[in-house]
Design an enzyme around this catalytic site. Sequence first.
Site, PDB file in Angstrom:
ATOM      1  N   CYS A 112       0.851  -1.193   0.000  1.00 60.64           N
ATOM      2  CA  CYS A 112       0.000   0.000   0.000  1.00 60.64           C
ATOM      3  C   CYS A 112       0.885   1.241   0.000  1.00 60.64           C
ATOM      4  O   CYS A 112       2.047   1.196   0.362  1.00 60.64           O
ATOM      5  CB  CYS A 112      -0.870  -0.001   1.244  1.00 60.64           C
ATOM      6  N   ARG A 156       3.406   0.792  -7.384  1.00 58.35           N
ATOM      7  CA  ARG A 156       3.533  -0.257  -6.359  1.00 58.35           C
ATOM      8  C   ARG A 156       2.384  -1.254  -6.423  1.00 58.35           C
ATOM      9  O   ARG A 156       2.383  -2.252  -5.727  1.00 58.35           O
ATOM     10  CB  ARG A 156       3.572   0.396  -4.974  1.00 58.35           C
ATOM     11  N   TRP A 188      -3.526  -2.278  -1.599  1.00 55.58           N
ATOM     12  CA  TRP A 188      -3.331  -3.544  -2.307  1.00 55.58           C
ATOM     13  C   TRP A 188      -3.885  -4.601  -1.377  1.00 55.58           C
ATOM     14  O   TRP A 188      -3.323  -4.881  -0.323  1.00 55.58           O
ATOM     15  CB  TRP A 188      -1.842  -3.764  -2.596  1.00 55.58           C
ATOM     16  N   ASN A 199      -0.478   0.574   6.200  1.00 51.64           N
ATOM     17  CA  ASN A 199       0.223  -0.352   5.309  1.00 51.64           C
ATOM     18  C   ASN A 199       0.816  -1.443   6.184  1.00 51.64           C
ATOM     19  O   ASN A 199       1.517  -1.156   7.147  1.00 51.64           O
ATOM     20  CB  ASN A 199       1.327   0.378   4.540  1.00 51.64           C
ATOM     21  N   GLY A 200       0.517  -2.713   5.865  1.00 48.96           N
ATOM     22  CA  GLY A 200       1.056  -3.825   6.653  1.00 48.96           C
ATOM     23  C   GLY A 200      -0.047  -4.839   6.923  1.00 48.96           C
ATOM     24  O   GLY A 200      -1.113  -4.794   6.325  1.00 48.96           O
ATOM     25  N   GLU A 255      14.057 -17.034 -14.776  1.00 54.18           N
ATOM     26  CA  GLU A 255      13.783 -15.593 -14.765  1.00 54.18           C
ATOM     27  C   GLU A 255      13.018 -15.194 -16.025  1.00 54.18           C
ATOM     28  O   GLU A 255      12.041 -14.425 -15.959  1.00 54.18           O
ATOM     29  CB  GLU A 255      15.089 -14.806 -14.645  1.00 54.18           C
ATOM     30  N   LYS A 296       9.285 -13.473 -16.072  1.00 53.96           N
ATOM     31  CA  LYS A 296       8.988 -12.235 -16.824  1.00 53.96           C
ATOM     32  C   LYS A 296       7.794 -12.472 -17.737  1.00 53.96           C
ATOM     33  O   LYS A 296       6.871 -11.699 -17.821  1.00 53.96           O
ATOM     34  CB  LYS A 296      10.187 -11.810 -17.688  1.00 53.96           C
ATOM     35  N   GLU A 335       4.329 -13.158 -15.881  1.00 52.24           N
ATOM     36  CA  GLU A 335       3.772 -12.091 -15.028  1.00 52.24           C
ATOM     37  C   GLU A 335       3.279 -10.889 -15.835  1.00 52.24           C
ATOM     38  O   GLU A 335       2.494 -10.098 -15.328  1.00 52.24           O
ATOM     39  CB  GLU A 335       4.759 -11.637 -13.953  1.00 52.24           C
ATOM     40  N   HIS A 393      11.959 -36.457 -18.126  1.00 48.12           N
ATOM     41  CA  HIS A 393      11.421 -37.082 -16.904  1.00 48.12           C
ATOM     42  C   HIS A 393      10.004 -36.607 -16.608  1.00 48.12           C
ATOM     43  O   HIS A 393       9.611 -36.510 -15.450  1.00 48.12           O
ATOM     44  CB  HIS A 393      12.359 -36.770 -15.734  1.00 48.12           C
ATOM     45  N   LYS A 453       4.605  -3.903  -6.821  1.00 46.18           N
ATOM     46  CA  LYS A 453       6.044  -3.731  -7.042  1.00 46.18           C
ATOM     47  C   LYS A 453       6.846  -4.199  -5.840  1.00 46.18           C
ATOM     48  O   LYS A 453       7.886  -4.807  -5.990  1.00 46.18           O
ATOM     49  CB  LYS A 453       6.368  -2.273  -7.325  1.00 46.18           C
TER      50      LYS A 453
HETATM   51  C1  AGP Z   1       9.688  -9.940 -10.454  1.00 50.91           C
HETATM   52  O1  AGP Z   1       9.561  -9.352 -11.735  1.00 50.91           O
HETATM   53  C2  AGP Z   1       8.680  -9.401  -9.475  1.00 50.91           C
HETATM   54  N1  AGP Z   1       8.680  -7.995  -9.458  1.00 50.91           N
HETATM   55  C3  AGP Z   1       8.839 -10.048  -8.106  1.00 50.91           C
HETATM   56  O2  AGP Z   1       9.107 -11.422  -8.253  1.00 50.91           O
HETATM   57  C4  AGP Z   1       9.970  -9.424  -7.258  1.00 50.91           C
HETATM   58  O3  AGP Z   1      11.220  -9.796  -7.793  1.00 50.91           O
HETATM   59  C5  AGP Z   1       9.847  -9.977  -5.837  1.00 50.91           C
HETATM   60  O4  AGP Z   1       8.595  -9.579  -5.323  1.00 50.91           O
HETATM   61  C6  AGP Z   1      10.975  -9.485  -4.911  1.00 50.91           C
HETATM   62  O5  AGP Z   1      10.925  -8.082  -4.816  1.00 50.91           O
HETATM   63  P1  AGP Z   1      12.225  -7.357  -4.179  1.00 50.91           P
HETATM   64  O6  AGP Z   1      13.370  -7.625  -5.112  1.00 50.91           O
HETATM   65  O7  AGP Z   1      11.850  -5.903  -4.106  1.00 50.91           O
HETATM   66  O8  AGP Z   1      12.459  -7.962  -2.816  1.00 50.91           O
END
Ligand code: AGP
Length: 608
Positions: A2, A27, A74, A99-100, A482, A486, A489, A505, A603
């Site tokens: 948030c 975010r 969020w 936030n939390g 990775e 990408k 997501e 396998h 984010k």
């Molecule tokens: C990856 O593209 C995402 N944004 C997500 O997996 C991100 O890497 C993960 O939430 C960790 O975030 P951070 O690097 O800010 O800790």
Amino acid sequence: MCGIIGAASSRSVGKILVNGLKKMEYRGYDSAGLVLNNESEAIQLKTLGKVANLEDLMIEKKPRAQSGIAHTRWATHGEPSQKNAHPHTSNGTIYIVHNGIIENHDELRERLSNDGYKIESETDSELIAHLIHSNKENGKSTLEALIEATKALDGAYSIAVIDTEQNGKIFAAKQKSPLLVGRGIEENFVASDPLAIAGLSESFYLLEDGDFAVITQDEIKIFGSDGEGVSREETIIDTRVKEVSKDGYKHFMEKEIYEQPKAIANAIEGRTTEGDVLDNIFGLGSSESFNRVKRIQFVACGTSLHAAKTARKWFEELCETPCYIDFASEYRYRNPLVEDDTLFVCISQSGETADTMAALNYAKEEKYLGIVTICNVPTSTMARESDWKIFTNAGPEIGVASTKAFTTQLAALMLLACSISKSKDINGEKRAEAIEDLVNTPALVKEAFGLKKHIDDIVEKIADKKNALYLGRGVYFSIAQEGALKFKEITYIHAEAYPAGELKHGPLALVDETTPVVALAPEDELVEKLVSNLEEVKSRGGTLYVFGNATSKIKIEKGKFMNMPDCGYYNAPIVYTIPLQILAYEVACSIGTDLDQPRNLAKSVTVE
Ligand code: AGP
């Protein structure tokens, strides 16, 4: 994660609050709201969806007030809805944004209901407002009531509060979620991110866990949990730099992909000299302590975890150090055995990810040699809580899908491996090769951008598929992971990475003529085996999209072979990431997803 912003000013704050929320949109959120506190009444506005909807409501209502708080939500407790959006109120006099996560929310909900409070929302946050109101009813001042309320909370929170009986004041509390106070001109602010008040303040006080603050347009006061004043160091942040724009790109993600040569150069700058790393680039005493490192424990999430997986080989080769790698969200629940002289390393772009932060806090209670954080935000909680740290200096990464964060993390991990190798005085020749490769990386990344013209030929062939497989061997398996992350997501197409040798396998059953298979095939010691793995795909009619070296022995009937630049041994994994980022981005563009803010994602995930 948030977003929180509050302002107490000599001028009307509505626009300040909405602009602040817009600067935190990256975010991730599903609703937004604000409350303005003026002489006669509190004006509360909440909307679902984009902050622009709240802005439209503001234009319609034209509320004016000199203090107020605002929030982008969020959802963690309770679906995205008007009633669950912040601010939350108790009896129309106390308003809070939070936030939390409050972990003992069930117990508090029951207690407050028994005390006669009508709880309107499904959120844990609303309970905080009622706790504060209840404490005020028992004769406490607003600050005392807030302090008392936080004593009943288990979990993480950053809170901003207004009390309609305390016009012009904003109260704040911080525990395990980021919150800072910013000093302006005839106005002061609270915010969860310096970006929210970019251009309004450069003088910040980063609140610590257990801190409280009371701000007015003229004053900033910070207190400990005993209600006694405390002083926090003033931090100057050039927030004008924090002001980010797309610089002509269609998306932040596109900009951040093509910024990588500069970002990687920034990550290296000032940290190497004549083929070696400088001493103590991770902080005072780091080089001296690193010669004792016998093992390394990495924790991270998502993309940052893939960086650790990619770097493992460098630590084994350059430092002769075995590495343990854990999902941060799993690490502390497996009761890890901590052997002497083990270095604990967190990797995080935001430096605020709750799972990683929780792992760091767990590690602080264990007998690690020390805690290192690799992150991109110098003011982050992780950076402040670690013994040693290095900042990737990638500049703000706004796109939710990490790109430059990943490649600069790999650069930083290479610097860590070289630092430990140097401290141990071993493998000097390999280290020199690694540093030379690292310094050459930005130019090779720029060369890899040339692959876009080949990728453009395959985008439409993949954009209509339902699944994709990503294959790699050795260190290229984590690069494939990775790439798959990408892809999934931001395109919302399911993509899964496998070690190429694992295909037979089981996963090979997924391969038919509709399955795009993306493979990484550098000319290395495993390429012969990779060729036979890809033959397995070809014989099932799978379509192969292979990124590799020109001399590779792979013959493609269906699909495309795309030549990669000639890379060094140590920088190849970084360079092979680039076409996978471009592929994901271009397919997502073709599909038309909201790729800078993909659905359901944030984010920085500051909830566990
Ligand atoms: C990856 O593209 C995402 N944004 C997500 O997996 C991100 O890497 C993960 O939430 C960790 O975030 P951070 O690097 O800010 O800790």
